[in-house]
Design an enzyme around this catalytic site. Structure first.
Site: not given
Length: 382
Positions: A215, A269
């Site tokens: 990302a 994450d």
């Protein structure tokens, strides 16, 4: 009574040595023999407790639930993978939902709780780029806004320790300046920042990249982007998800070869799908995800978040990093000292040293967790 460990492998920041360790209350007291030994003469590795600076959820619960019970469920579950402290990580959601989560963390931290310690908050959004939103909800993306951030900080009881944002949208670097002035570690992520702009930020104090490779503006031979500069720039710490799904083994090897050992931070994450079974349904913020093939995916198949356990992450990277000069203690630093330094918490956390917190992950030679001690209390025993 002085508790501790007798004749074990102590994993210090610069190597492993045989010895003893005593602690009293929640602090490390000495390297003398304890009165009560939790392990005695066994082939175990006593490590500093793991710190996960980027985790959204676990065991069916998410930080964005905005509930004390959800935070407690996460804290109780994470000790089984050696985590003794973590940052409750939010997502790009409505202001109201983020404020609710901040208030829940403030209330939670005001009292003592069992399990891993919540060391603060990581705000992953809403100040990100729609171009690289990943699994974040584009409806709630905002440009960096100091006034809104200050409301989040206040609601959290000054618990915000880390924030992911798109620096290219930070006019006049006012948002970055606010973070640095308030001891919040700024991290570049979910961003389309150019190499030139990133270097401007580095000069001002921007020294962290959120989940390297994922990302963000990628590498091009005429525009290194965030990924290229993240790999190239010494002193810029890079978070990395080591589940081998978000980042393949060869890319992990490239990172370990490129970065200084002290600049790499392993994160999970993970979302609430961690610890759930294959095919089970869960949520990432307001979005529905499913456990599929070792990761959590959105309905359209997009990888949303990991279900990685940090001890498994160490097992994943050990064969890769060891070929590049990483020792057992170097690997442990990825989940202890390096995140502690990134967050400015190394005075109390991240390594085994006199006066530091008595929080430990006791492992075997294959990084399997045998015991977790949080602030002097046994929180998990296999």
């Amino acid at each position: 009574m002085k508790k501790g460990f007798r004749n074990v492998n102590l994993v210090l920041q610069d190597g492993v040595r045989k010895g003893c360790l005593s602690f009293e209350g929640d602090r490390i007291l000495s390297f003398d023999e304890p009165e009560e030994a939790l392990f005695d003469g066994e082939q175990v590795y006593v490590c500093p407790g793991f710190l996960d600076e980027h985790i959204h959820g676990a065991n069916g619960r998410d930080v964005m639930d905005g509930k004390i019970s959800s935070l407690q469920t996460m804290a109780s579950a994470l000790v089984q993978e050696g985590v003794t402290g973590f940052l409750a990580t939010t997502m790009t959601e409505s202001e109201e939902k983020i404020l609710k989560s901040c208030e829940a963390v403030k209330e939670y931290r005001s009292e003592s709780h069992a399990g891993a310690e919540i060391l603060g908050m990581h705000l992953e959004g809403p100040f990100i780029s729609e171009i690289h939103k990943g699994a974040q909800d584009a409806r709630f993306i905002r440009k960096p806004d100091v006034d809104l951030l200050s409301r989040f900080v206040e609601a959290s009881g000054d618990s915000v320790r880390l924030i992911t944002f798109a620096y290219e949208n930070d006019e006049g670097s006012k948002f970055l300046d606010y973070c640095l002035e308030h001891n919040i570690t700024p991290s570049l992520g979910h961003s389309d920042c150019t190499s030139v702009r990133f270097k401007e930020g580095i000069a001002k104090g921007l020294r962290c990249v959120t989940h390297l490779f994922n990302a963000q503006r990628g590498f091009h031979h005429r525009e290194p982007g965030i990924t290229g500069e993240g790999l190239y720039q010494d002193g810029v710490r890079t978070e990395i998800i080591c589940d081998t799904y978000h980042v393949c083994p060869d890319a992990l090897g490239l990172m370990f070869k490129s970065k200084k050992k002290e600049d790499v931070i392993m994160i999970s994450d993970s979302c609430e799908a961690k610890y759930l079974k294959e095919g089970e349904k869960a949520h990432l913020g307001s979005q529905e995800v499913f456990v599929s093939g070792g990761v959590a995916r959105l309905k359209d198949g997009t990888i949303a978040a990991s279900i990685l356990k940090l001890d498994q992450g160490l097992r994943n990277v050990a064969p890769i990093a060891s070929k590049l000069g990483y020792s057992y203690s170097d690997l442990i630093n990825l989940v202890s000292l390096n995140p502690a330094r990134n967050l400015g918490l190394e005075k109390d956390y991240g390594s085994i040293a006199l006066g530091k917190k008595a929080s430990f992950a006791v492992l075997d030679s294959s990084f399997r967790v045998l015991m977790t001690v949080v602030n002097g209390q046994v929180a998990y025993r296999k």
